[in-house]
Structure formats: structure tokens, C-alpha cells
Design a protein around this motif. Structure first.
Motif, PDB file in Angstrom:
ATOM      1  N   THR A   1     -25.085  -5.297   0.371  1.00 40.08           N
ATOM      2  CA  THR A   1     -23.855  -4.624  -0.058  1.00 40.08           C
ATOM      3  C   THR A   1     -22.663  -5.556  -0.237  1.00 40.08           C
ATOM      4  N   HIS A   2     -22.705  -6.748   0.364  1.00 45.57           N
ATOM      5  CA  HIS A   2     -21.550  -7.647   0.344  1.00 45.57           C
ATOM      6  C   HIS A   2     -21.943  -9.099   0.067  1.00 45.57           C
ATOM      7  N   ILE A   3     -20.959  -9.851  -0.356  1.00 43.38           N
ATOM      8  CA  ILE A   3     -21.092 -11.299  -0.461  1.00 43.38           C
ATOM      9  C   ILE A   3     -19.997 -11.879   0.412  1.00 43.38           C
ATOM     10  N   LEU A   4     -20.352 -12.790   1.294  1.00 44.51           N
ATOM     11  CA  LEU A   4     -19.369 -13.481   2.112  1.00 44.51           C
ATOM     12  C   LEU A   4     -19.137 -14.846   1.488  1.00 44.51           C
ATOM     13  N   VAL A   5     -17.865 -15.128   1.198  1.00 47.14           N
ATOM     14  CA  VAL A   5     -17.516 -16.394   0.543  1.00 47.14           C
ATOM     15  C   VAL A   5     -16.427 -17.088   1.336  1.00 47.14           C
ATOM     16  N   ALA A   6     -16.362 -18.407   1.198  1.00 47.29           N
ATOM     17  CA  ALA A   6     -15.367 -19.180   1.941  1.00 47.29           C
ATOM     18  C   ALA A   6     -14.769 -20.259   1.051  1.00 47.29           C
ATOM     19  N   ALA A   7     -13.543 -20.617   1.356  1.00 45.80           N
ATOM     20  CA  ALA A   7     -12.861 -21.724   0.693  1.00 45.80           C
ATOM     21  C   ALA A   7     -13.070 -22.978   1.525  1.00 45.80           C
ATOM     22  N   THR A   8     -12.892 -24.132   0.919  1.00 44.87           N
ATOM     23  CA  THR A   8     -12.986 -25.367   1.693  1.00 44.87           C
ATOM     24  C   THR A   8     -11.685 -25.620   2.444  1.00 44.87           C
ATOM     25  N   ASP A   9     -10.623 -24.932   2.037  1.00 48.99           N
ATOM     26  CA  ASP A   9      -9.337 -25.001   2.729  1.00 48.99           C
ATOM     27  C   ASP A   9      -9.471 -24.142   3.988  1.00 48.99           C
ATOM     28  N   ASN A  10      -9.467 -24.762   5.157  1.00 51.00           N
ATOM     29  CA  ASN A  10      -9.714 -24.043   6.415  1.00 51.00           C
ATOM     30  C   ASN A  10      -8.614 -23.064   6.798  1.00 51.00           C
ATOM     31  N   THR A  11      -7.476 -23.108   6.102  1.00 53.47           N
ATOM     32  CA  THR A  11      -6.406 -22.159   6.413  1.00 53.47           C
ATOM     33  C   THR A  11      -6.676 -20.790   5.787  1.00 53.47           C
ATOM     34  N   ILE A  12      -7.669 -20.713   4.904  1.00 58.18           N
ATOM     35  CA  ILE A  12      -8.016 -19.445   4.251  1.00 58.18           C
ATOM     36  C   ILE A  12      -9.270 -18.900   4.911  1.00 58.18           C
ATOM     37  N   LEU A  13      -9.165 -17.686   5.407  1.00 56.72           N
ATOM     38  CA  LEU A  13     -10.296 -17.064   6.088  1.00 56.72           C
ATOM     39  C   LEU A  13     -11.399 -16.702   5.103  1.00 56.72           C
TER      40      LEU A  13
ATOM     41  N   LEU B   1     -17.437  -3.732  -6.092  1.00 56.99           N
ATOM     42  CA  LEU B   1     -16.085  -4.003  -6.596  1.00 56.99           C
ATOM     43  C   LEU B   1     -16.033  -5.187  -7.568  1.00 56.99           C
ATOM     44  N   ILE B   2     -17.134  -5.915  -7.694  1.00 61.72           N
ATOM     45  CA  ILE B   2     -17.161  -7.094  -8.558  1.00 61.72           C
ATOM     46  C   ILE B   2     -17.271  -6.661 -10.022  1.00 61.72           C
ATOM     47  N   VAL B   3     -16.300  -7.113 -10.823  1.00 58.74           N
ATOM     48  CA  VAL B   3     -16.328  -6.816 -12.263  1.00 58.74           C
ATOM     49  C   VAL B   3     -16.724  -8.043 -13.085  1.00 58.74           C
ATOM     50  N   GLY B   4     -16.665  -9.211 -12.486  1.00 59.67           N
ATOM     51  CA  GLY B   4     -17.071 -10.440 -13.154  1.00 59.67           C
ATOM     52  C   GLY B   4     -17.548 -11.447 -12.129  1.00 59.67           C
TER      53      GLY B   4
END
Length: 170
Positions: free
Chosen positions: A134-146, A154-157
């Protein structure tokens, strides 16, 4: 020499064929040297290039008319190329890099894949860290972003980042 080749008295030499193909890379060497195959080499498909940020392209906020077209080996199946103007994925993707984006389905994603995800109101580039039904968990390489949990409905593209091209001044 060209007259003798044209009249059929002599075949083209390998060095001459190589020089011609180096000067005219669209001419196929095998065709020129042997007369077999197609005269022109198959071209990598050109990809629409947009000057606006890739997230705006994914959201449809950019004109449908591209600013130009780009050829890139191995990326002919990409849907568009556009700059990435955020720093959230540095150092993996530098701000201002061109991203080669290929439309994808969730089933094509793997953990570690860099992707551009667009929902109805926002778009962002992240690395896939987990995929559930049901979900995709994604992360940024910037550690200040959760890390972000995105509901698949909800994904349209969804675009896989096939390549990034970083501009460097030398």
C-alpha cells in the motif's frame, strides 16, 4: 581516389571509411565499407528537454512543448529530461543536475532506486527504502528531512531516475 571508388574500379579503403565516419558519425561504417545494411546508424531516441524543474514537469506545471531535445546513450526510453533545483538529494544528485526520467509503475521499483514521485499537490526526488502493498517509503540523502511514507493510491506520476548529468565549470 573518390572518382575511382565511385566508378567501381577500387573499393573504399578502411582508413578512408574510418575518416569519413569520424567526420560524419551518423554514417554507418559497415554500410560504407561493405555496402551492406543501412546507410545511417540507428540514432538513440531524442528525449524532450525542459528548462523548468523536474518536479514541475512531473506535476504538469510546465508547458507541454519542450525547450529542446537531448540524446543520451542508454536513456532513449526516458520520457523527459529536466534540471533538479533542490539540495535534498546532495551529494548523490547535485542541485542543478539534469535528471533523465522514465515513467514507471510501482512494480518496477526496487529498494535503492532513485525516483521522482508526483502526487496531486507535490512532487519530489527520493530514494526508495521500502515497498509495501500500500505504501512506498522514501528518504532523502539530506538527514534533516525525515523519510516519507507515500500511499500508492495518491501517486499520479512515478519516474525512475535513469541518469543524472552534472554541470561542472572547468
Amino acid at each position: 581516389t573518390l572518382y575511382q571508388i565511385k566508378s567501381g574500379k577500387h573499393d573504399i579503403s578502411r582508413p578512408l571509411a574510418e575518416r569519413i565516419c569520424n567526420h560524419y558519425p551518423e554514417v554507418d561504417f559497415v554500410w560504407l565499407f561493405t555496402g551492406e545494411g543501412d546507410m545511417l546508424r540507428p540514432q538513440e531516441a531524442s528525449i524532450p528537454y525542459y528548462t523548468g524543474d523536474c518536479t514541475e514537469v512531473a506535476l504538469g506545471k510546465i508547458s507541454a512543448i519542450p525547450s529542446g531535445r537531448i540524446n543520451m546513450v542508454g536513456c532513449g526510453d526516458c520520457d523527459f529530461v529536466a534540471p533538479y533545483n533542490s539540495r535534498t538529494m546532495e551529494p548523490e544528485i547535485r542541485q542543478g543536475s539534469l535528471l533523465f526520467c522514465k515513467r514507471a509503475r510501482v512494480e518496477e521499483l526496487q529498494v535503492g532506486t532513485l525516483c521522482l514521485i508526483a502526487t496531486q499537490h507535490t512532487a519530489f526526488v527520493r530514494k526508495v527504502t521500502e515497498i509495501t502493498p500500500t505504501h512506498i517509503l522514501v528518504a532523502a540523502t539530506d538527514n534533516t528531512i525525515l523519510p516519507t511514507k507515500v500511499e500508492q493510491t495518491l501517486i499520479v506520476g512515478l519516474y525512475i531516475i535513469k541518469a543524472s548529468l552534472e554541470w561542472k565549470n572547468i
